[in-house]
Design an enzyme around this catalytic site. Structure first.
Site, mmCIF file in Angstrom:
data_model
loop_
_atom_site.group_PDB
_atom_site.id
_atom_site.type_symbol
_atom_site.label_atom_id
_atom_site.label_comp_id
_atom_site.label_asym_id
_atom_site.label_seq_id
_atom_site.Cartn_x
_atom_site.Cartn_y
_atom_site.Cartn_z
ATOM 1 N N CYS A 217 3.236 29.960 -35.635
ATOM 2 C CA CYS A 217 1.707 30.715 -35.591
ATOM 3 C C CYS A 217 1.504 32.284 -35.436
ATOM 4 O O CYS A 217 1.160 32.773 -36.133
ATOM 5 C CB CYS A 217 0.840 29.853 -34.583
ATOM 6 S SG CYS A 217 1.698 29.819 -32.815
ATOM 7 N N HIS B 108 -4.221 32.389 -29.429
ATOM 8 C CA HIS B 108 -3.336 33.572 -28.872
ATOM 9 C C HIS B 108 -3.966 34.901 -28.980
ATOM 10 O O HIS B 108 -4.905 34.909 -30.141
ATOM 11 C CB HIS B 108 -2.290 33.642 -29.681
ATOM 12 C CG HIS B 108 -0.990 32.392 -29.718
ATOM 13 N ND1 HIS B 108 -0.859 32.117 -28.517
ATOM 14 C CD2 HIS B 108 -0.667 31.631 -30.580
ATOM 15 C CE1 HIS B 108 0.370 31.075 -28.766
ATOM 16 N NE2 HIS B 108 0.266 30.765 -29.990
#
Lengths: 361, 361
Positions: free
Chosen positions: B142, B222
């Site tokens: 990711c 994130h």
């Protein structure tokens, strides 16, 4: 003896008062507080002369059973220097009152740089401030203090071409139960660069520093991810030695197996430090890396206490006759700064000799 | 129609299965799961043929009332391509089994780059992978996907001299109640640079990228604090346009008043996106700033879903005949990627037309 008044007795004020009390050349003229809460009661128990900062709140102190030594003007009159530890923005409003009494004052990093005569960091510009006629001086914020303490020696040793730092900030202090975020990671401010880089320039004017701020759901310390493009090549070991030779930088050894701020705080509490405070920048030795001229490292900054020794030094710069080196040694010795691993389990007491006796000279 | 098997039906696998089902040129051959938990039951209800990944657990599926369509070998035999969505490290162990059946397979970013023939990101190297004879291909993680999607266009438009990024990572996914930290900000890894920079080089081999990793108590996304030193000067508006023209980058407008990941997730849920997923990099428009040749910005990366469209494209690169542009358009259209603000409140269904019908072409 320098008589120092502390206006504002919260997170910073109570620590500054204890730190002053621990100095051989200072005494606490008293503290001023707006509200007779548990901290005001603690100040009285510690033997500080508690002053009611707001006249209209004085009866509330009487009701709370906290003897009031006087009002804010009484405190200023009793002081050679006042350390203003009131919330951000309030300090600037208080300046006029200190000026009325012709009393020099220190302010905290929440005030605007242009509300004061000069900004201060002991490592960056103590002697310059001492030589100037500045009387209203701001001790830069915890994050700016943390950056200045490492950038000043790096600039001297290797030259700094440019610094880029991401400041991962705690959402609030442990006692601030009204703060956030919960379960979020906020660009804060969302605009880049953040104000921290320009704030470093108030004490180190010639450094190129771009900072990005992030706020996260944690309370213990800030974490800085720092990149410094040096002007000359240096290996990681040399940089580690440069930083470790600074009395207010603690290069955390790998053998300590310190994963993050929570471990650092446990360490400080186990060492018997007052309130578990960490006055030093905590730089992870294992993180110090150099790629070409790009230096990287992580450091943790204890937002509640790293400015405390700086406030002590700033008092001497304003009203004493010590130079930077003398003041820093004196402050460190009295508090135990830099003696991280050997401080005994004693707390700073108002007679000021507890931590001093246990400090590693 | 490409028949695709999904081995592993957790955070990534369940999303990949739904994304495949939504494609006009793919069908889900079945899914394999080790444990008959709530996710396995949901797979059955969605109409996927559930296979027991471990033979010895097959009776447990019977007891749980989840019909078992076969074992893992049956699933591989029924598949033109397998997408391995098992936990990190397990995928590499499965490779031999896929090879036994001469079935090409995709793996997730938790596998080592050297456990596969090649690594994949649609924006970085789709056509290269499609032209190669790679049959065992890893879709990068990711964070690496998030970095590659912005660095590839910046390299093309301005040249990238060096990238320095701090990745402020969520501690665990929303469903991972066994993860941490609580109230801490961890250098993770404490060594610098982190593995993410080298991982970008598995799909963009010539870029200089240094990354620092931090882990915090949050679960949603994130947050990357990105600095890119460009080779040529560019102003912030031009960079904003460059990024906004990427179909998998959402430049969040200031008018949306999105403070952080929590707002982004609310936004995605309000838009009716399946599971509130955010397949795109979310770059704060207000954060895009240029100082000299130094570009800065913040982006949020949804760790649960940004690799999902990449997995779909990687299947076509391995076993289809579409080129990169065709595949990306097809994937985006079927899922609604890039149509952030117009997606209607419909979820992807196993017949695959829900989101497609609502996508903004």
């Amino acid at each position: 003896m320098l008589r120092v008044g502390v206006n504002g007795y919260g997170t910073i004020g109570k620590r500054v008062a204890d730190a002053l009390a621990a100095q051989p050349d200072m005494e606490v003229a008293g503290v001023a507080k707006t509200t007779p809460n548990f901290e005001a009661a603690a100040a009285h128990r510690r033997g500080y002369a508690v002053h009611a900062a707001l006249d209209e709140r004085r009866p509330a102190f009487d009701e709370a059973g906290i003897p009031v030594a006087g009002d804010l003007d009484d405190l200023v009159r009793a002081s050679d220097v006042v350390v203003d530890c009131t919330p951000a923005g309030v300090g600037a409003q208080n300046r006029e009152r200190y000026e009325t009494h012709d009393t020099p004052a220190l302010y905290q990093g929440g005030e605007d740089a242009d509300a004061v005569d000069a900004s201060f960091n002991a490592r960056a510009n103590y002697d310059e401030i001492a030589a100037s006629d500045a009387e209203h001086v701001r001790v830069v914020s915890c994050n700016t203090t943390g950056l200045s303490r490492v950038l000043a020696p790096l600039e001297e040793a290797y030259g700094v071409e440019k610094t880029r730092a991401t400041l991962v900030r705690r959402g609030g202090d442990p006692g601030q139960s009204d703060r956030g975020p919960i379960n979020d990671i906020l660009p804060d401010p969302v605009t880049v660069p953040s104000h921290h880089g320009p704030d470093v320039n108030t004490v180190l004017p010639d450094l190129a520093v771009d900072t990005m701020g992030v706020t996260v759901p944690a309370t213990l310390m800030h974490l800085h991810a720092v990149n410094v493009t040096l002007e000359t090549e240096a290996d990681a070991d040399a940089v580690s030695e440069t930083l470790a030779s600074e009395s207010r930088v603690f290069v955390v050894p790998e053998r300590a197996r310190v994963a993050g701020p929570a471990h650092l705080k446990e360490y400080a509490k186990d060492a018997g430090r007052p309130r578990g405070d960490l006055w030093e920048n905590c730089v992870w030795g294992a993180s110090i890396a150099v790629e070409g001229r790009d230096l990287y490292f992580f450091q943790a900054i204890h937002q509640e206490s790293d400015v405390v020794p700086e406030n002590v030094d700033a008092i001497r710069a304003l009203a004493g006759d010590a130079d930077a080196a003398e003041s820093v040694v004196k402050t460190n010795r009295a508090l135990g700064v830099g003696s991280f691993e050997t401080t005994r389990s004693e707390t700073v007491t108002t007679d000021g000799r507890g931590a001093a006796a246990s400090a590693d000279d």
